[in-house]
Scaffold this motif. Sequence first.
Motif, short mmCIF file in Angstrom:
data_model
loop_
_atom_site.label_atom_id
_atom_site.label_comp_id
_atom_site.label_asym_id
_atom_site.label_seq_id
_atom_site.Cartn_x
_atom_site.Cartn_y
_atom_site.Cartn_z
N ALA A 106 0.83 -1.21 0.00
CA ALA A 106 0.00 0.00 0.00
C ALA A 106 0.86 1.26 0.00
O ALA A 106 0.57 2.23 -0.71
CB ALA A 106 -0.93 -0.01 1.21
N SER A 107 1.95 1.27 0.77
CA SER A 107 2.85 2.42 0.78
C SER A 107 3.50 2.61 -0.58
O SER A 107 3.68 3.75 -1.04
CB SER A 107 3.94 2.23 1.85
N ALA A 108 3.85 1.50 -1.24
CA ALA A 108 4.46 1.60 -2.57
C ALA A 108 3.47 2.13 -3.60
O ALA A 108 3.84 2.93 -4.47
CB ALA A 108 4.99 0.23 -2.99
N ILE A 109 2.23 1.69 -3.52
CA ILE A 109 1.20 2.21 -4.44
C ILE A 109 1.05 3.71 -4.26
O ILE A 109 0.94 4.47 -5.24
CB ILE A 109 -0.14 1.48 -4.22
N LEU A 110 1.05 4.16 -3.02
CA LEU A 110 0.96 5.60 -2.74
C LEU A 110 2.17 6.33 -3.32
O LEU A 110 2.02 7.38 -3.96
CB LEU A 110 0.86 5.84 -1.24
N GLY A 111 3.36 5.76 -3.12
CA GLY A 111 4.56 6.38 -3.68
C GLY A 111 4.50 6.44 -5.20
O GLY A 111 4.93 7.45 -5.81
N PHE A 112 4.00 5.40 -5.84
CA PHE A 112 3.87 5.38 -7.29
C PHE A 112 2.93 6.49 -7.76
O PHE A 112 3.23 7.22 -8.72
CB PHE A 112 3.36 4.01 -7.73
N ALA A 113 1.79 6.63 -7.09
CA ALA A 113 0.83 7.68 -7.47
C ALA A 113 1.46 9.06 -7.31
O ALA A 113 1.26 9.94 -8.16
CB ALA A 113 -0.42 7.56 -6.61
N MET A 114 2.23 9.26 -6.24
CA MET A 114 2.87 10.56 -6.02
C MET A 114 3.89 10.85 -7.13
O MET A 114 3.95 11.96 -7.66
CB MET A 114 3.56 10.58 -4.66
N LEU A 115 4.72 9.86 -7.46
CA LEU A 115 5.77 10.08 -8.44
C LEU A 115 5.22 10.19 -9.87
O LEU A 115 5.83 10.84 -10.71
CB LEU A 115 6.80 8.95 -8.36
N MET A 116 4.09 9.55 -10.14
CA MET A 116 3.47 9.70 -11.45
C MET A 116 3.00 11.14 -11.68
O MET A 116 2.90 11.59 -12.82
CB MET A 116 2.30 8.73 -11.59
N ARG A 117 2.70 11.84 -10.60
CA ARG A 117 2.31 13.25 -10.71
C ARG A 117 3.51 14.17 -10.86
O ARG A 117 3.36 15.35 -11.07
CB ARG A 117 1.49 13.66 -9.49
N LEU A 137 8.41 3.12 -13.28
CA LEU A 137 8.92 4.48 -13.07
C LEU A 137 10.34 4.62 -13.62
O LEU A 137 10.69 5.66 -14.20
CB LEU A 137 8.91 4.80 -11.58
N ALA A 138 11.16 3.58 -13.44
CA ALA A 138 12.54 3.63 -13.94
C ALA A 138 12.55 3.71 -15.47
O ALA A 138 13.38 4.42 -16.06
CB ALA A 138 13.31 2.42 -13.46
N LEU A 139 11.65 3.00 -16.11
CA LEU A 139 11.59 3.04 -17.57
C LEU A 139 11.17 4.42 -18.07
O LEU A 139 11.54 4.82 -19.19
CB LEU A 139 10.61 1.98 -18.08
N ARG A 140 10.41 5.16 -17.27
CA ARG A 140 9.97 6.51 -17.65
C ARG A 140 11.03 7.58 -17.38
O ARG A 140 10.91 8.70 -17.87
CB ARG A 140 8.69 6.88 -16.90
N ASP A 141 12.05 7.25 -16.59
CA ASP A 141 13.08 8.22 -16.21
C ASP A 141 14.30 8.00 -17.09
O ASP A 141 15.04 7.03 -16.92
CB ASP A 141 13.44 8.01 -14.74
N PRO A 142 14.58 8.89 -18.04
CA PRO A 142 15.69 8.63 -18.98
C PRO A 142 17.05 8.54 -18.31
O PRO A 142 17.88 7.72 -18.70
CB PRO A 142 15.60 9.82 -19.95
N ASP A 143 17.30 9.36 -17.30
CA ASP A 143 18.60 9.32 -16.63
C ASP A 143 18.78 8.02 -15.86
O ASP A 143 19.85 7.39 -15.92
CB ASP A 143 18.74 10.52 -15.69
N LEU A 144 17.76 7.63 -15.11
CA LEU A 144 17.84 6.39 -14.35
C LEU A 144 17.90 5.19 -15.29
O LEU A 144 18.69 4.26 -15.06
CB LEU A 144 16.64 6.27 -13.41
#
Length: 627
Positions: free
Chosen positions: A96-107, A468-475
């Motif tokens: 649940a904490s990870a899902i919340l983190g994903f939603a935050m970082l997607m924004r 998220l890593a796939l969406r971040d070009p630097d990472l």
Amino acid sequence: MALPVDQKLTDTIPPPAPLDMPIQDLKSWAGKARPVGNGADVVMARIFVFGASLLITGFGTWKMYEVISPVNVTALQVLFASFFALTFAWIAFSCASAILGFAMLMRGRPALPPLAGIEETGRTALLMPVYNEDPERVFNALLRMGQALRREGVARRFDIFVLSDTRKDSIAAAEREAFSWLRRQLSPAMRVYYRRRENNHHRKAGNIADFVTRWGAAYDHMIVLDADSDMSAAAMITLARAMAADPQAGIIQSLPLLQNRWTPFARMTQFAGRVYGPLVATGLAAWHGRDGNYWGHNAIIRTRAFAEAAGLPELTGRKPFGGHVLSHDFVEAALIRRAGYAVTMLPQLAGSYEETPPSLVDLATRDRRWAQGNLQHIKIVGAKGLHWVSRVHLVQGIMSYLASPLWLMLLMAGLLLATVARHVTPNYFPESFSLFPVWPVFDPELALRLFAITFGVLYLPKLLALLLALRDPDLRKGCGGVAGLFKSVAAETLVSMLLSPVMMLIQSRFVADVFLGRDSGWNAQNRDDQAMPLAACARTHAAHVLGGLGFAVLSFHVSWAAFLWLAPIAGALMLSPLVSWASGLPELGRRLWHWNVFRIPEEAPRRPEEAAFDEDLAAEPLLEAAQ
């Protein structure tokens, strides 16, 4: 070469600036809980995390109920379901904490808090507590950080303190030589001090408290480091500016990323921390709000708040539950929050680093002390006046070690339940009235569905982090591109599956040791990439191999289905010596790097502060200066 008068070792400490640090009472608290400015977004984040955890746990437990399909509920079935619910709740909360983190970082990446001007930051002490550590490693890191601050023109706002609890005179002599060298390197731009305690009372917590009571009044803030810590100038300056801009802040914690190790075990951990860590930390920061936690290092602390609220008492009773507080950081955060100061985390802050144990055996050595420290919190979680979120942090620390014996007991209860189901004649015609006989039911399709649900809850955070890593070009580029990311996630998942049962038995033994009254002691950590011989690994993991054989034999005796279900766990335990040995080989780690596995962005290119440090170090290397 003779040192200038003002650099002799007789001048190793600054003038006294004492600050009173009263011991806190855990049994009484006259104060009232004070709000620290959490907004509606934090409240909603907490509702989501705790609500989602409850729903996921309830759904999983219901599916387990369907699998065992009890008609006449037995005590063994209740026990099995209880172990399952507790274990499932642990992974559900993380999910649940990870899902919340994903939603935050997607924004979008969260913005840093308001920052004060550098001229408003006051004075900050960089505290490096050491205990029988390698002086060359420690002082090189301090030189790197000091030079970075000097290049930014803020060195006079930061003083370095090496706070030694070293017990070995030979290492202490090397520390003094290294201190002299470091002072020459940074003088006159930056002040450097060294103090060695004669009595290392209360270990690291007592070491920091000693600094506060001797010199704390001279500093507005202190950045607490570990022997393997490294921080960029930008990170340290940002922490000081964030603290100066928030008068209610007591602790601001950064997210240390892992680096510098070459064994496959360490490289896997570094990759996991780099790719999964920001997702998890962002979720934690969202629901922690300003009632957060402290991890003991790479954080800035308001010195007067720490002195006012964080004086740790001696716990009553005998060790390991009594005595000084081992895992002091969680408790210090709870006490500072109790006093009305905010404790926050900045997972978006770059430039904070630490190192990881190079092998499974080294991790276990460190984990023994951490297990005792976290289980000590059983005596602290009920302390008067703590904020409820602080109590949750303490419970999480406790559960991080109780989860392993719970998982082990779940497996044993499941085996026992399956044995009973096979060898005990069912009661087809119970005493209560029934038109039809009561048949024993075990639905394999429902069992596979429950396995899929459990697997999904356990591995969903990794999948979200990969997206998220796939969406971040630097990472993405720093981890070896799309192919490197997929290979690394697959390899990390496989190795984690092999190591998890081993850690289950290791931590279960640690918990048993603590409850049996065995103290962990305090030893320096191994921080070198040094391979362990295969024979030594075989001796270390002999009990785990026997445990794997025991699981295989027992499950095979029950049924083929039970054997197949437990085969991954039994197989991992029987392979533990080989996996532990191979994962500790630096040569294999370097080969994995060439195979584009477990790469992280921090490795290439070298960070600017590291390149500048190498140029400056060429003038007078520490080893040559000490000779």
